[in-house]
Enzyme design. Sequence first.
Site, PDB file in Angstrom:
ATOM      1  N   HIS A  51       0.977  -1.190  -0.119  1.00 52.78           N
ATOM      2  CA  HIS A  51      -0.067   0.004  -0.062  1.00 52.78           C
ATOM      3  C   HIS A  51       0.950   1.223   0.002  1.00 52.78           C
ATOM      4  O   HIS A  51       0.680   2.124  -0.907  1.00 52.78           O
ATOM      5  CB  HIS A  51      -1.021  -0.037   1.234  1.00 52.78           C
ATOM      6  CG  HIS A  51      -1.949  -1.132   1.105  1.00 52.78           C
ATOM      7  ND1 HIS A  51      -2.924  -1.152   0.392  1.00 52.78           N
ATOM      8  CD2 HIS A  51      -2.075  -2.175   1.869  1.00 52.78           C
ATOM      9  CE1 HIS A  51      -3.545  -2.183   0.671  1.00 52.78           C
ATOM     10  NE2 HIS A  51      -3.087  -2.848   1.434  1.00 52.78           N
ATOM     11  N   THR A  52       1.959   1.128   1.062  1.00 54.70           N
ATOM     12  CA  THR A  52       2.718   2.317   1.131  1.00 54.70           C
ATOM     13  C   THR A  52       4.060   1.907   1.052  1.00 54.70           C
ATOM     14  O   THR A  52       4.589   1.205   1.607  1.00 54.70           O
ATOM     15  CB  THR A  52       2.349   3.284   2.192  1.00 54.70           C
ATOM     16  OG1 THR A  52       1.150   3.388   2.561  1.00 54.70           O
ATOM     17  CG2 THR A  52       3.176   4.556   2.483  1.00 54.70           C
ATOM     18  N   THR A  53       4.769   2.310  -0.223  1.00 56.75           N
ATOM     19  CA  THR A  53       6.007   1.918  -0.193  1.00 56.75           C
ATOM     20  C   THR A  53       6.962   3.122   0.087  1.00 56.75           C
ATOM     21  O   THR A  53       8.260   2.863   0.333  1.00 56.75           O
ATOM     22  CB  THR A  53       6.454   1.216  -1.439  1.00 56.75           C
ATOM     23  OG1 THR A  53       5.957   1.902  -2.485  1.00 56.75           O
ATOM     24  CG2 THR A  53       5.811  -0.152  -1.600  1.00 56.75           C
TER      25      THR A  53
END
Lengths: 294, 234
Positions: free
Chosen positions: B10-12
């Site tokens: 989702h959030t890298t």
Amino acid sequence: MFYSLSTLLIPKILESHTEIKLYILHSHFLFYTHTHTHIYIYIYMASIGTGYDLSATTFSPDGRVFQVEYAQKAADSSGLTLGMCCKDGVVLAVEKVLLSKMLLKESGRRVHLIDQHAILAVAGMGPDGRQLATRARQECEQYRNIFRMPMPAHLLAERIAGYVHVHSLYWHVRPFGCTILIGTWDGKQGPALYMIDPSGTFYRYYGCAAGKGKQGAKTGLEKLDFHQLSCEDALFELAKLINAAHDESKDKPYEMEMIWIKRDLGKASLVPPNLIETVRQRAEQLAREEEMAD
Amino acid sequence: MQLVVDPVRHTTSPLVTGGSVIGIKCSDGVVIAADTLASYGSLARFQNFSRLLKVTDSCLLGGGGEISDFQEIQRLLENLTTQDFCFNDEHKKSPRSLHQYLGRVLYAQRSRLNPFWNSLIVGGYVQSQSFLGMVDLYGTTFESEVLASGFGVLLGLPLLRKAYRPDLTVQEGIKIVEEVYRVLFYRDARSINRIQVATATVDGVTISEPYSLETKWDFKGFVNPRSTYDESTW
């Protein structure tokens, strides 16, 4: 059970309420119900509204929805609730009838904070009003989450009125037994006061009244000049109207509740108890003096 | 056909980010400061962005890391304080409660493998007690007399620890924090010399207008570099 019921109870009732015979034959409730009492209640109630008041989903032949009218009756059976839209804000006031001497002061409040900029007062069933207050808070929060600004009054009133309205459309829900007053202060649009009744009807007002004695209060409200009236002055006017609606010899004692949203305070708040007490005493004093003069 | 699917990410990486936040506990309050830069990668994209937030009359929050996540946290806190307002029972969330709340929020997010990419510093002053706590993007919460996030951990913390005394006043705290930001501006490429300082004291929470720090660049080594290599300022 059903057997004994149909043989014993129904013929008896039909004798005395011949009018509703047709209704009983049509009612599908009859076949699903298994106790004497249930059947009896259905028939008994039907005799009042001639069969068109069992559900809010059915109009009577002359175009009325009885369930909603009963809800309005419930709303008007409680203490007087008033709203005034002044030049610098909105004030709401409630005559909260005290049903017991053992009640703690300020419990079972009928005025509610909805958001920094919005207030609400309830006439009628307290729990129903609280449910609407919760709903109004959710609406305001949702609006803030999406648009990052306080919810405009007309949208809030419309959303809550819509919510009230859908409760008059389905047989499986009961209409709200309360009329609510919503007050807001908007930096751009200034003060606004709305009243929503159990049918979901809503209007914007300068001054409005709901609950017991609303007729008299309305007459009093119409005499005021809301373009000139300030919130501070409104407190006394509200106290006078509530005091006038109350018959000390007949009615139960009451607590006066007030809530306001004013320009100079910037956000909504309950009116301080000492201020309410002062205006209440002034109003009572004035009433006594007028009585003496007569 | 690909049988093994890559894990969901989702959030890298954060996109728009804020740099260091510095906090210091004083005897008569708490000081939290942040610069006003929101970087887009290495680009100094938004140079007048406030990363300090007044949560209640006694509590403030500073945030570094992903700015949009910080704004989401801001929204959650606004909802929380509005609910408190509607209860109207004279009770406000204490700085300690808010610190713990943020810890739960950030921990819940990271447990969904979608962390709020922030390091938050919560400060407050209630009943003559200063509070200073930190929450990181894993939801770890801890308290300390001096706190820093981002590059400030490397460059600021040693200075803060050296300057810290239990009897520091807020006025002294502000001076220390300014000094730390000056050092950070010299060394941290994701910083700016424009800061805001917020304090929580017995008088409530105040957040200063952004102001610029005076800096000095005419060091001898800068003015007359003899060679590219031998005058490293490190």
